[in-house]
Design an enzyme around this catalytic site. Structure first.
Site, PDB file in Angstrom:
ATOM      1  N   SER A  19       0.828  -1.208   0.000  1.00  0.00           N
ATOM      2  CA  SER A  19       0.000   0.000   0.000  1.00  0.00           C
ATOM      3  C   SER A  19       0.862   1.258   0.000  1.00  0.00           C
ATOM      4  O   SER A  19       1.896   1.316   0.673  1.00  0.00           O
ATOM      5  CB  SER A  19      -0.899   0.039   1.238  1.00  0.00           C
ATOM      6  OG  SER A  19      -1.792  -1.037   1.281  1.00  0.00           O
ATOM      7  N   ASP A  64     -15.068   2.983   8.818  1.00  0.00           N
ATOM      8  CA  ASP A  64     -15.684   2.955   7.497  1.00  0.00           C
ATOM      9  C   ASP A  64     -16.102   4.384   7.192  1.00  0.00           C
ATOM     10  O   ASP A  64     -17.001   4.930   7.843  1.00  0.00           O
ATOM     11  CB  ASP A  64     -16.892   2.023   7.506  1.00  0.00           C
ATOM     12  CG  ASP A  64     -17.610   1.964   6.172  1.00  0.00           C
ATOM     13  OD1 ASP A  64     -17.279   2.766   5.281  1.00  0.00           O
ATOM     14  OD2 ASP A  64     -18.523   1.127   6.032  1.00  0.00           O
ATOM     15  N   ILE A  92      -7.496   6.790   0.585  1.00  0.00           N
ATOM     16  CA  ILE A  92      -8.760   6.059   0.473  1.00  0.00           C
ATOM     17  C   ILE A  92      -9.349   6.270  -0.917  1.00  0.00           C
ATOM     18  O   ILE A  92      -9.459   7.406  -1.383  1.00  0.00           O
ATOM     19  CB  ILE A  92      -9.772   6.560   1.526  1.00  0.00           C
ATOM     20  CG1 ILE A  92      -9.241   6.331   2.939  1.00  0.00           C
ATOM     21  CG2 ILE A  92     -11.127   5.884   1.347  1.00  0.00           C
ATOM     22  CD1 ILE A  92     -10.055   7.020   4.021  1.00  0.00           C
ATOM     23  N   TYR A 147      -4.410  11.027  -8.235  1.00  0.00           N
ATOM     24  CA  TYR A 147      -3.805  10.395  -9.413  1.00  0.00           C
ATOM     25  C   TYR A 147      -4.072  11.269 -10.634  1.00  0.00           C
ATOM     26  O   TYR A 147      -5.030  12.054 -10.662  1.00  0.00           O
ATOM     27  CB  TYR A 147      -4.366   8.985  -9.623  1.00  0.00           C
ATOM     28  CG  TYR A 147      -3.830   8.294 -10.857  1.00  0.00           C
ATOM     29  CD1 TYR A 147      -2.452   8.108 -11.027  1.00  0.00           C
ATOM     30  CD2 TYR A 147      -4.678   7.873 -11.870  1.00  0.00           C
ATOM     31  CE1 TYR A 147      -1.951   7.510 -12.169  1.00  0.00           C
ATOM     32  CE2 TYR A 147      -4.185   7.266 -13.016  1.00  0.00           C
ATOM     33  CZ  TYR A 147      -2.820   7.093 -13.156  1.00  0.00           C
ATOM     34  OH  TYR A 147      -2.328   6.502 -14.293  1.00  0.00           O
ATOM     35  N   TYR A 157      -9.859   4.204 -16.147  1.00  0.00           N
ATOM     36  CA  TYR A 157      -9.951   4.845 -14.827  1.00  0.00           C
ATOM     37  C   TYR A 157     -11.348   5.420 -14.603  1.00  0.00           C
ATOM     38  O   TYR A 157     -11.833   5.488 -13.480  1.00  0.00           O
ATOM     39  CB  TYR A 157      -8.872   5.922 -14.697  1.00  0.00           C
ATOM     40  CG  TYR A 157      -8.501   6.239 -13.277  1.00  0.00           C
ATOM     41  CD1 TYR A 157      -7.990   5.260 -12.428  1.00  0.00           C
ATOM     42  CD2 TYR A 157      -8.652   7.517 -12.765  1.00  0.00           C
ATOM     43  CE1 TYR A 157      -7.643   5.549 -11.123  1.00  0.00           C
ATOM     44  CE2 TYR A 157      -8.305   7.821 -11.469  1.00  0.00           C
ATOM     45  CZ  TYR A 157      -7.807   6.829 -10.651  1.00  0.00           C
ATOM     46  OH  TYR A 157      -7.473   7.120  -9.355  1.00  0.00           O
ATOM     47  N   THR A 195      -0.459  -1.827  -6.434  1.00  0.00           N
ATOM     48  CA  THR A 195      -1.041  -2.070  -5.117  1.00  0.00           C
ATOM     49  C   THR A 195      -2.263  -2.967  -5.268  1.00  0.00           C
ATOM     50  O   THR A 195      -2.737  -3.211  -6.375  1.00  0.00           O
ATOM     51  CB  THR A 195      -1.469  -0.743  -4.462  1.00  0.00           C
ATOM     52  OG1 THR A 195      -2.524  -0.163  -5.247  1.00  0.00           O
ATOM     53  CG2 THR A 195      -0.302   0.237  -4.378  1.00  0.00           C
TER      54      THR A 195
END
EC number: 1.3.1.9
Length: 261
Positions: A19, A64, A92, A147, A157, A195
């Site tokens: 990660s 969460d 996340i 990203y 993506y 990852t």
């Protein structure tokens, strides 16, 4: 003495030693930071606790980010151990796998859009809002992982690119909101890294190969390189930087054309 000595940092999104969050955690620990971690589902707790222990931490909490109650509970529990928080890492992102392949319009749905944005984008201001009382007045910093798909159309993506664009807007608005309280917020746009999360993107191996062949450094970046950048952005060494997106991608994002050679 490391440049994060005495800093207390909460890291989200660490699910394996591959990660990006693990690379960040390791770099921060090497610079002297005290660390705490979250996990999203119970089946990951033991794995995250083991990695946390290797980084000298026993502070591991369930969170969460689709639940405001769980987000608030993390900081209530963390406040029992720490008198404040100097750093928060948002690592996340999630979208349904079927939305991460093929034709953009064929793959997108209202449900996929809402899920991707709630988990990948809304979670940043939600976490920042809950962390704010613990971070105020400490020259603290938030770092979120983005990203290139936030600003460029990357094959497969798809809806995650929309969510990352929203995340980057959230970084800027959070920075503008919290700056007067001594809290900075920045983003890192990392190059593709193999990852567990990335494995959900169709043809990811081809993407890795293309980026390595066409960026100025002619290789992919590592979680260690992203980790070192995050450690800098979480430290007082970057005290004049906020609201920025730093690219750690071997220079791929500067290219106008992808050419061999």
């Amino acid at each position: 003495m490391g440049f994060l000595q005495g800093k207390k940092i909460l890291i989200t999104g660490m699910i394996s030693e591959r990660s990006i969050a693990y690379g960040i955690a390791k770099a921060c620990r090497e610079q002297g930071a005290e660390l705490a971690f979250t996990y999203v589902v119970d089946k990951l707790e033991e794995r995250v606790r083991k990695m946390a222990a290797e980084l000298d931490s026993e502070l591991v909490f369930r969170c969460d980010v689709a639940s405001d109650d769980e987000i608030n509970q993390v900081f209530a529990d963390l406040g029992k151990h720490w008198d404040g928080l100097d750093g928060l890492v948002h690592s996340i992102g999630f979208a349904p796998k079927e939305a991460l392949s093929g034709d953009f319009l064929d793959s997108i749905s209202r449900e996929a859009f809402n899920t991707a944005h709630e988990i990948s984008a809304y979670s940043l201001p939600a976490l920042a809002k809950a962390a704010r009382p613990m971070m105020r007045g400490r020259n603290s910093a938030i770092v979120a992982l983005s990203y290139l798909g936030a600003v460029r159309a990357i094959p497969n993506y798809n809806v995650m690119g929309m969510a990352k664009a929203s995340l980057e807007a959230g970084i800027r608005f959070t920075a503008a909101c919290l700056g007067k309280e001594g809290i900075r917020c920045n983003g890192i746009s990392a190059g593709p890294i193999k990852t567990l999360a990335a494995s959900g993107i169709a043809d990811f191996g081809k993407l890795l190969g293309h980026v390595a062949a066409h960026n100025p450094l002619r290789r992919n970046v590592t979680i260690e390189e992203v980790g070192n950048t995050a450690a800098f952005l979480l430290s007082d060494l970057s005290s004049g930087i906020t609201g920025e997106i730093t690219y750690v991608d071997g220079g791929y994002s500067i290219n106008a054309l992808s050419t061999e050679g």
